[in-house]
Design a protein around this motif. Structure first.
Motif, PDB file in Angstrom:
ATOM      1  N   CYS A  36      42.427  30.803  89.634  1.00 46.87           N
ATOM      2  CA  CYS A  36      43.013  31.490  88.486  1.00 46.87           C
ATOM      3  C   CYS A  36      42.846  30.606  87.254  1.00 46.87           C
ATOM      4  O   CYS A  36      43.256  29.455  87.274  1.00 46.87           O
ATOM      5  CB  CYS A  36      44.500  31.764  88.720  1.00 46.87           C
ATOM      6  N   GLU A  37      42.226  31.146  86.217  1.00 42.28           N
ATOM      7  CA  GLU A  37      42.054  30.425  84.968  1.00 42.28           C
ATOM      8  C   GLU A  37      43.025  31.009  83.946  1.00 42.28           C
ATOM      9  O   GLU A  37      42.939  32.184  83.606  1.00 42.28           O
ATOM     10  CB  GLU A  37      40.618  30.537  84.467  1.00 42.28           C
ATOM     11  N   ILE A  38      43.931  30.168  83.468  1.00 38.53           N
ATOM     12  CA  ILE A  38      45.015  30.614  82.601  1.00 38.53           C
ATOM     13  C   ILE A  38      44.755  30.133  81.178  1.00 38.53           C
ATOM     14  O   ILE A  38      44.727  28.931  80.919  1.00 38.53           O
ATOM     15  CB  ILE A  38      46.372  30.061  83.096  1.00 38.53           C
ATOM     16  N   ASP A  39      44.576  31.075  80.269  1.00 36.83           N
ATOM     17  CA  ASP A  39      44.345  30.762  78.860  1.00 36.83           C
ATOM     18  C   ASP A  39      45.704  30.762  78.162  1.00 36.83           C
ATOM     19  O   ASP A  39      46.377  31.791  78.097  1.00 36.83           O
ATOM     20  CB  ASP A  39      43.417  31.815  78.261  1.00 36.83           C
ATOM     21  N   LEU A  40      46.100  29.616  77.645  1.00 35.96           N
ATOM     22  CA  LEU A  40      47.439  29.487  77.059  1.00 35.96           C
ATOM     23  C   LEU A  40      47.582  30.179  75.716  1.00 35.96           C
ATOM     24  O   LEU A  40      48.668  30.181  75.141  1.00 35.96           O
ATOM     25  CB  LEU A  40      47.828  28.014  76.958  1.00 35.96           C
ATOM     26  N   ARG A  41      46.515  30.791  75.206  1.00 36.21           N
ATOM     27  CA  ARG A  41      46.667  31.649  74.036  1.00 36.21           C
ATOM     28  C   ARG A  41      47.281  32.986  74.433  1.00 36.21           C
ATOM     29  O   ARG A  41      47.811  33.702  73.587  1.00 36.21           O
ATOM     30  CB  ARG A  41      45.315  31.884  73.361  1.00 36.21           C
ATOM     31  N   SER A  42      47.200  33.312  75.724  1.00 31.11           N
ATOM     32  CA  SER A  42      47.690  34.604  76.211  1.00 31.11           C
ATOM     33  C   SER A  42      48.872  34.499  77.159  1.00 31.11           C
ATOM     34  O   SER A  42      49.565  35.489  77.385  1.00 31.11           O
ATOM     35  CB  SER A  42      46.550  35.342  76.934  1.00 31.11           C
ATOM     36  N   TYR A  43      49.071  33.334  77.746  1.00 33.71           N
ATOM     37  CA  TYR A  43      50.106  33.173  78.753  1.00 33.71           C
ATOM     38  C   TYR A  43      50.973  31.960  78.450  1.00 33.71           C
ATOM     39  O   TYR A  43      50.527  31.003  77.827  1.00 33.71           O
ATOM     40  CB  TYR A  43      49.491  32.965  80.145  1.00 33.71           C
ATOM     41  N   ASP A  44      52.187  31.990  78.945  1.00 34.24           N
ATOM     42  CA  ASP A  44      53.050  30.810  78.947  1.00 34.24           C
ATOM     43  C   ASP A  44      53.007  30.201  80.337  1.00 34.24           C
ATOM     44  O   ASP A  44      52.817  30.897  81.340  1.00 34.24           O
ATOM     45  CB  ASP A  44      54.497  31.186  78.612  1.00 34.24           C
ATOM     46  N   VAL A  45      53.199  28.902  80.410  1.00 32.64           N
ATOM     47  CA  VAL A  45      53.281  28.215  81.689  1.00 32.64           C
ATOM     48  C   VAL A  45      54.548  27.375  81.671  1.00 32.64           C
ATOM     49  O   VAL A  45      54.900  26.778  80.652  1.00 32.64           O
ATOM     50  CB  VAL A  45      52.026  27.348  81.971  1.00 32.64           C
ATOM     51  N   ALA A  46      55.255  27.367  82.783  1.00 30.09           N
ATOM     52  CA  ALA A  46      56.507  26.622  82.868  1.00 30.09           C
ATOM     53  C   ALA A  46      56.737  26.189  84.309  1.00 30.09           C
ATOM     54  O   ALA A  46      56.036  26.628  85.215  1.00 30.09           O
ATOM     55  CB  ALA A  46      57.681  27.479  82.378  1.00 30.09           C
ATOM     56  N   VAL A  47      57.702  25.335  84.498  1.00 32.27           N
ATOM     57  CA  VAL A  47      58.071  24.838  85.821  1.00 32.27           C
ATOM     58  C   VAL A  47      59.538  25.170  86.048  1.00 32.27           C
ATOM     59  O   VAL A  47      60.375  24.870  85.199  1.00 32.27           O
ATOM     60  CB  VAL A  47      57.859  23.306  85.919  1.00 32.27           C
ATOM     61  N   PHE A  48      59.830  25.805  87.172  1.00 36.95           N
ATOM     62  CA  PHE A  48      61.202  26.148  87.511  1.00 36.95           C
ATOM     63  C   PHE A  48      61.517  25.643  88.915  1.00 36.95           C
ATOM     64  O   PHE A  48      60.675  25.667  89.789  1.00 36.95           O
ATOM     65  CB  PHE A  48      61.404  27.669  87.506  1.00 36.95           C
ATOM     66  N   HIS A  49      62.748  25.230  89.116  1.00 35.56           N
ATOM     67  CA  HIS A  49      63.165  24.738  90.422  1.00 35.56           C
ATOM     68  C   HIS A  49      64.428  25.430  90.916  1.00 35.56           C
ATOM     69  O   HIS A  49      64.548  25.740  92.098  1.00 35.56           O
ATOM     70  CB  HIS A  49      63.402  23.221  90.349  1.00 35.56           C
ATOM     71  N   ALA A  50      65.384  25.672  90.015  1.00 32.81           N
ATOM     72  CA  ALA A  50      66.678  26.218  90.409  1.00 32.81           C
ATOM     73  C   ALA A  50      67.080  27.362  89.492  1.00 32.81           C
ATOM     74  O   ALA A  50      66.620  27.468  88.358  1.00 32.81           O
ATOM     75  CB  ALA A  50      67.750  25.130  90.384  1.00 32.81           C
ATOM     76  N   GLY A  51      67.967  28.205  90.004  1.00 34.17           N
ATOM     77  CA  GLY A  51      68.459  29.334  89.236  1.00 34.17           C
ATOM     78  C   GLY A  51      69.665  28.975  88.397  1.00 34.17           C
ATOM     79  O   GLY A  51      70.047  27.800  88.273  1.00 34.17           O
ATOM     80  N   ALA A  52      70.305  30.000  87.851  1.00 33.92           N
ATOM     81  CA  ALA A  52      71.479  29.800  87.000  1.00 33.92           C
ATOM     82  C   ALA A  52      72.619  29.137  87.751  1.00 33.92           C
ATOM     83  O   ALA A  52      73.476  28.481  87.157  1.00 33.92           O
ATOM     84  CB  ALA A  52      71.930  31.146  86.434  1.00 33.92           C
ATOM     85  N   ASP A  53      72.618  29.269  89.079  1.00 32.07           N
ATOM     86  CA  ASP A  53      73.666  28.659  89.901  1.00 32.07           C
ATOM     87  C   ASP A  53      73.351  27.209  90.276  1.00 32.07           C
ATOM     88  O   ASP A  53      74.057  26.593  91.063  1.00 32.07           O
ATOM     89  CB  ASP A  53      73.884  29.478  91.173  1.00 32.07           C
TER      90      ASP A  53
END
Length: 200
Positions: free
Chosen positions: A55-72
């Motif tokens: 998968c090639e992700i162009d950051l002009r069109s997509y956001d990228v982030a890192v998540f580990h835990a929810g609101a809890d």
């Protein structure tokens, strides 16, 4: 996130510890329905008779982030739980991946930065296992939106200003060369996933 330069991320270079998530910016793109097919930026690829999804992700069109835990503050623990949580927040997920570099209690083994906040420290220790197969590295998204992969000690020395970061190992490709500890006839046949950066 502010975008200044074009950027693309190529899956396949650094094993990552946590989920890297790409989603369409809702204001710019309609919701995505994959319907069992690969999302638009992804394709099937075979290399030496081994199938991969790239998968090639162009950051002009997509956001990228890192998540580990929810609101809890509890670790998601599965991509299904993560996807459900994001859907509940009205944030459609295009692509999520999880390399599973965690302790038994689901805390990350190495560095984790979410939204500019360090959730787990950089790990410079020596030990056994994939994570500690040096050199290992850090995938990061700077606060200006640029992305990079840095060797762990280089990251420690540079202390970049990051919005998101995750540490893992081993690095697969370093300056265009395969990790020196990889063996042509190695016995590991585990399925892996990873992330790489082609430009900022």
């Amino acid at each position: 996130m502010k975008r200044r330069d074009s950027a693309a991320i190529l899956i396949g270079v650094l094993l990552v510890a946590l989920a890297l998530i790409w989603w369409f910016r809702p204001s710019e793109y309609p919701p995505v329905t994959v319907g069992g097919k690969l999302p638009g930026p992804c394709r099937d690829l075979n290399f030496e008779a081994i199938p991969y999804i790239v998968c090639e992700i162009d950051l002009r069109s997509y956001d990228v982030a890192v998540f580990h835990a929810g609101a809890d503050d509890k670790a998601f623990g599965s991509l299904e739980k993560f996807d459900k949580a994001m859907s509940g927040e009205g944030r459609p997920v295009l692509l999520a991946m999880n390399a599973g570099m965690y302790h038994e209690d689901l805390k990350p083994v190495g560095l984790l930065v979410e939204n500019g906040r360090e959730m787990a420290p950089l790990n410079l220790a020596n030990s056994e296992g994939n994570f500690f197969l040096k050199p290992n590295g850090v995938f990061l998204v700077r606060k200006d939106g640029k992305v990079a992969i840095m060797e762990t000690n280089a990251y420690a020395a540079a202390k970049p200003d990051v919005a998101f970061a995750t540490q893992s190992g081993p690095m697969l490709v370093i300056d265009g060369r395969l990790h020196p500890r990889f063996e042509a006839n190695g016995t590991s046949r585990h399925i892996r996933n990873g992330v790489g950066v082609r430009d900022e």
